[in-house]
Design a protein around this motif. Sequence first.
Motif, PDB file in Angstrom:
ATOM      1  N   UNK A  13       0.859  -1.214   0.093  1.00 48.08           N
ATOM      2  CA  UNK A  13      -0.124   0.014   0.084  1.00 48.08           C
ATOM      3  C   UNK A  13       0.907   0.983   0.173  1.00 48.08           C
ATOM      4  N   UNK A  14       0.310   2.405  -0.617  1.00 47.67           N
ATOM      5  CA  UNK A  14       0.902   3.556  -0.740  1.00 47.67           C
ATOM      6  C   UNK A  14      -0.347   4.444  -0.337  1.00 47.67           C
ATOM      7  N   UNK A  15       0.026   5.647   0.015  1.00 50.44           N
ATOM      8  CA  UNK A  15      -1.110   6.627   0.312  1.00 50.44           C
ATOM      9  C   UNK A  15      -0.738   7.874   0.462  1.00 50.44           C
ATOM     10  N   UNK A  16      -1.427   8.966   0.068  1.00 49.26           N
ATOM     11  CA  UNK A  16      -1.166  10.453   0.322  1.00 49.26           C
ATOM     12  C   UNK A  16      -0.961  10.731   2.093  1.00 49.26           C
ATOM     13  N   UNK A  92      10.496   8.872  -3.166  1.00 43.28           N
ATOM     14  CA  UNK A  92      10.598   8.221  -1.991  1.00 43.28           C
ATOM     15  C   UNK A  92      12.008   7.743  -2.017  1.00 43.28           C
ATOM     16  N   UNK A  93      12.763   7.533  -2.967  1.00 42.40           N
ATOM     17  CA  UNK A  93      14.029   6.930  -3.167  1.00 42.40           C
ATOM     18  C   UNK A  93      14.099   5.509  -3.583  1.00 42.40           C
ATOM     19  N   UNK A  94      12.816   5.037  -4.036  1.00 41.66           N
ATOM     20  CA  UNK A  94      12.889   3.769  -4.562  1.00 41.66           C
ATOM     21  C   UNK A  94      11.756   3.643  -5.731  1.00 41.66           C
ATOM     22  N   UNK A  95      11.942   2.966  -6.707  1.00 41.89           N
ATOM     23  CA  UNK A  95      11.009   2.793  -8.103  1.00 41.89           C
ATOM     24  C   UNK A  95       9.675   2.325  -7.698  1.00 41.89           C
ATOM     25  N   UNK A  96       9.504   1.756  -6.697  1.00 41.93           N
ATOM     26  CA  UNK A  96       8.456   0.938  -6.203  1.00 41.93           C
ATOM     27  C   UNK A  96       8.021   0.975  -4.613  1.00 41.93           C
ATOM     28  N   UNK A  97       7.099   1.312  -4.377  1.00 34.53           N
ATOM     29  CA  UNK A  97       6.713   1.042  -2.844  1.00 34.53           C
ATOM     30  C   UNK A  97       5.652  -0.084  -3.049  1.00 34.53           C
ATOM     31  N   UNK A  98       4.570  -0.029  -3.519  1.00 32.21           N
ATOM     32  CA  UNK A  98       3.261  -0.965  -3.321  1.00 32.21           C
ATOM     33  C   UNK A  98       3.745  -2.201  -3.721  1.00 32.21           C
ATOM     34  N   UNK A  99       4.211  -2.448  -4.994  1.00 33.87           N
ATOM     35  CA  UNK A  99       4.618  -3.652  -5.658  1.00 33.87           C
ATOM     36  C   UNK A  99       5.841  -4.295  -4.718  1.00 33.87           C
ATOM     37  N   UNK A 100       6.912  -3.624  -4.535  1.00 33.85           N
ATOM     38  CA  UNK A 100       7.963  -4.287  -3.799  1.00 33.85           C
ATOM     39  C   UNK A 100       7.571  -4.407  -2.428  1.00 33.85           C
ATOM     40  N   UNK A 101       6.863  -3.672  -1.741  1.00 30.57           N
ATOM     41  CA  UNK A 101       6.473  -4.230  -0.341  1.00 30.57           C
ATOM     42  C   UNK A 101       5.811  -5.438  -0.423  1.00 30.57           C
ATOM     43  N   UNK A 102       4.614  -5.447  -1.244  1.00 34.93           N
ATOM     44  CA  UNK A 102       3.604  -6.699  -1.286  1.00 34.93           C
ATOM     45  C   UNK A 102       4.651  -8.088  -1.636  1.00 34.93           C
ATOM     46  N   UNK A 103       5.611  -7.899  -2.541  1.00 36.76           N
ATOM     47  CA  UNK A 103       6.326  -9.084  -2.774  1.00 36.76           C
ATOM     48  C   UNK A 103       7.378  -9.660  -1.515  1.00 36.76           C
ATOM     49  N   UNK A 104       7.779  -8.430  -0.945  1.00 32.96           N
ATOM     50  CA  UNK A 104       8.635  -8.625   0.409  1.00 32.96           C
ATOM     51  C   UNK A 104       7.519  -9.450   1.493  1.00 32.96           C
ATOM     52  N   UNK A 105       6.575  -8.750   1.862  1.00 35.60           N
ATOM     53  CA  UNK A 105       5.714  -9.299   2.598  1.00 35.60           C
ATOM     54  C   UNK A 105       5.111 -10.677   2.461  1.00 35.60           C
ATOM     55  N   UNK A 106       5.130 -11.030   1.320  1.00 37.21           N
ATOM     56  CA  UNK A 106       4.759 -12.477   0.745  1.00 37.21           C
ATOM     57  C   UNK A 106       5.733 -13.423   0.753  1.00 37.21           C
ATOM     58  N   UNK A 107       6.786 -12.882   0.868  1.00 40.60           N
ATOM     59  CA  UNK A 107       8.177 -13.819   0.879  1.00 40.60           C
ATOM     60  C   UNK A 107       8.397 -14.242  -0.538  1.00 40.60           C
ATOM     61  N   UNK A 108       8.057 -13.325  -1.545  1.00 43.05           N
ATOM     62  CA  UNK A 108       8.346 -14.048  -2.943  1.00 43.05           C
ATOM     63  C   UNK A 108       9.476 -13.049  -3.654  1.00 43.05           C
ATOM     64  N   UNK A 109       9.895 -12.065  -3.028  1.00 36.29           N
ATOM     65  CA  UNK A 109      10.903 -11.103  -3.445  1.00 36.29           C
ATOM     66  C   UNK A 109      12.291 -11.840  -3.856  1.00 36.29           C
ATOM     67  N   UNK A 110      12.924 -11.406  -4.703  1.00 37.39           N
ATOM     68  CA  UNK A 110      13.996 -11.783  -4.801  1.00 37.39           C
ATOM     69  C   UNK A 110      14.307 -12.560  -6.355  1.00 37.39           C
TER      70      UNK A 110
END
Length: 110
Positions: A13-16, A92-110
């Motif tokens: 998730x990302x939000x204002x 933010x200093x990263x090209x992705x917040x929502x997608x990258x965060x979801x992948x990390x939380x799901x344990x599928x990043x990498x």
Amino acid sequence: MTQPTASALALGLGCDRGTAFATLQEAVSQALHQIGAQVGDVVALASIDLKADEPCLHALAQQWGCTIHFYPAAVLASVPVPNPSATVLRYTGTPSVSEAAALLAAGTAG
């Protein structure tokens, strides 16, 4: 948002700043509906650590009874994503917040 697998979803998730809880809740509910998922399928929420003080994110995790994870920009930036954003990178200093965060939380990043 990751696609449903075994009825367990991790939502990035990302939000204002200052987003109303009702606004976030409605947006996420609509997104879940679009992919044929339900609130009960959500096991984790995730975002950038810059949003760790956003009340709406914590309220959603509490209401839905799921964990919430916040990741530093450098960690998110290390996750390859299909839809990087120059605008998100600029703010933010990263090209992705929502997608990258979801992948990390799901344990599928990498």
